[in-house]
Motif scaffolding. Structure first.
Motif, PDB file in Angstrom:
ATOM      1  N   ASN A  56       1.082  -1.393  -0.119  1.00 33.85           N
ATOM      2  CA  ASN A  56      -0.113  -0.199   0.125  1.00 33.85           C
ATOM      3  C   ASN A  56       0.930   1.248   0.459  1.00 33.85           C
ATOM      4  O   ASN A  56       0.095   1.834   0.375  1.00 33.85           O
ATOM      5  CB  ASN A  56      -1.220  -0.006   0.919  1.00 33.85           C
ATOM      6  N   THR A  57       2.116   1.278  -0.899  1.00 37.06           N
ATOM      7  CA  THR A  57       2.744   2.276  -0.936  1.00 37.06           C
ATOM      8  C   THR A  57       2.979   2.347  -1.800  1.00 37.06           C
ATOM      9  O   THR A  57       2.879   1.839  -2.889  1.00 37.06           O
ATOM     10  CB  THR A  57       4.045   2.133  -0.389  1.00 37.06           C
ATOM     11  N   THR A  58       3.335   4.111  -1.873  1.00 33.91           N
ATOM     12  CA  THR A  58       3.824   4.382  -3.825  1.00 33.91           C
ATOM     13  C   THR A  58       4.690   5.184  -4.087  1.00 33.91           C
ATOM     14  O   THR A  58       5.250   5.768  -2.378  1.00 33.91           O
ATOM     15  CB  THR A  58       2.057   5.245  -4.379  1.00 33.91           C
ATOM     16  N   VAL A  59       5.166   4.965  -4.931  1.00 33.59           N
ATOM     17  CA  VAL A  59       6.155   5.794  -5.349  1.00 33.59           C
ATOM     18  C   VAL A  59       5.812   6.856  -6.178  1.00 33.59           C
ATOM     19  O   VAL A  59       5.942   7.114  -7.094  1.00 33.59           O
ATOM     20  CB  VAL A  59       7.436   5.108  -6.123  1.00 33.59           C
ATOM     21  N   ASP A  60       5.967   8.113  -5.252  1.00 33.41           N
ATOM     22  CA  ASP A  60       5.828   9.647  -5.800  1.00 33.41           C
ATOM     23  C   ASP A  60       6.737  11.134  -4.800  1.00 33.41           C
ATOM     24  O   ASP A  60       5.630   9.923  -3.653  1.00 33.41           O
ATOM     25  CB  ASP A  60       4.650   9.579  -6.635  1.00 33.41           C
ATOM     26  N   GLY A  61       6.615  12.224  -4.955  1.00 37.77           N
ATOM     27  CA  GLY A  61       7.004  12.802  -4.134  1.00 37.77           C
ATOM     28  C   GLY A  61       6.001  13.167  -3.733  1.00 37.77           C
ATOM     29  O   GLY A  61       6.167  14.049  -2.701  1.00 37.77           O
TER      30      GLY A  61
ATOM     31  N   ASP B  76      10.253  11.298 -13.960  1.00 40.57           N
ATOM     32  CA  ASP B  76       9.997  12.233 -14.740  1.00 40.57           C
ATOM     33  C   ASP B  76      10.669  13.441 -14.641  1.00 40.57           C
ATOM     34  O   ASP B  76      10.095  14.119 -13.519  1.00 40.57           O
ATOM     35  CB  ASP B  76       8.444  12.036 -15.130  1.00 40.57           C
ATOM     36  N   PHE B  77      11.797  13.896 -15.008  1.00 41.24           N
ATOM     37  CA  PHE B  77      12.827  14.789 -14.741  1.00 41.24           C
ATOM     38  C   PHE B  77      12.006  16.310 -15.722  1.00 41.24           C
ATOM     39  O   PHE B  77      11.506  16.811 -14.916  1.00 41.24           O
ATOM     40  CB  PHE B  77      13.659  15.019 -15.486  1.00 41.24           C
TER      41      PHE B  77
ATOM     42  N   ARG C 172      15.817  17.481  -7.841  1.00 39.11           N
ATOM     43  CA  ARG C 172      16.228  16.986  -6.840  1.00 39.11           C
ATOM     44  C   ARG C 172      15.774  15.623  -6.886  1.00 39.11           C
ATOM     45  O   ARG C 172      14.839  15.027  -7.492  1.00 39.11           O
ATOM     46  CB  ARG C 172      15.941  17.085  -5.632  1.00 39.11           C
ATOM     47  N   ALA C 173      16.515  14.751  -8.039  1.00 37.82           N
ATOM     48  CA  ALA C 173      16.497  13.481  -7.777  1.00 37.82           C
ATOM     49  C   ALA C 173      17.186  12.304  -6.528  1.00 37.82           C
ATOM     50  O   ALA C 173      18.151  12.006  -6.876  1.00 37.82           O
ATOM     51  CB  ALA C 173      16.440  12.214  -8.621  1.00 37.82           C
TER      52      ALA C 173
END
Length: 103
Positions: free
Chosen positions: A32-37, A70-71, A89-90
């Motif tokens: 239940n986690t996502t990878v986004d800022g 996605d830069f 910043r990544a």
């Protein structure tokens, strides 16, 4: 070698030769986690840091598309703007798949 040095080294041998315990338990789940800022990635970041192997880290990332940053359309909290333009910043916080890669 001095006799007291030899005695000291002999007392250390049992501690130095003891094998470190290993764990065969899988890393904690990051379900239940996502990878986004914009999402709270704390649980995912902790799970990725605690994962013992790269294979374990890869299985914790929910979607294949989460391995692409996605830069051109980055999360707003990753932009720094100045007179010369802007930077994106990544890092481990904004892009958790970097954890464990040495980047």
């Amino acid at each position: 070698m001095h006799p007291s040095t030899t005695a000291f080294l002999l007392t250390l041998v049992p501690f130095l030769t003891r094998a470190a315990p290993t764990s065969s338990t899988p890393p904690p789940s990051a379900a239940n986690t996502t990878v986004d800022g914009t999402a709270d990635n704390l649980s995912l970041i902790q799970s990725l840091i605690l994962a013992p192997k790269a294979v374990d880290r890869i299985t914790l990332i929910p979607n294949d598309s989460d391995f692409v940053f996605d830069f051109n359309n980055p999360p707003s909290d990753t932009l720094t703007t100045g007179k010369g333009g802007h930077t994106v910043r990544a890092d481990r916080e904004s892009f958790p798949p970097l954890i464990g890669t040495g980047v």
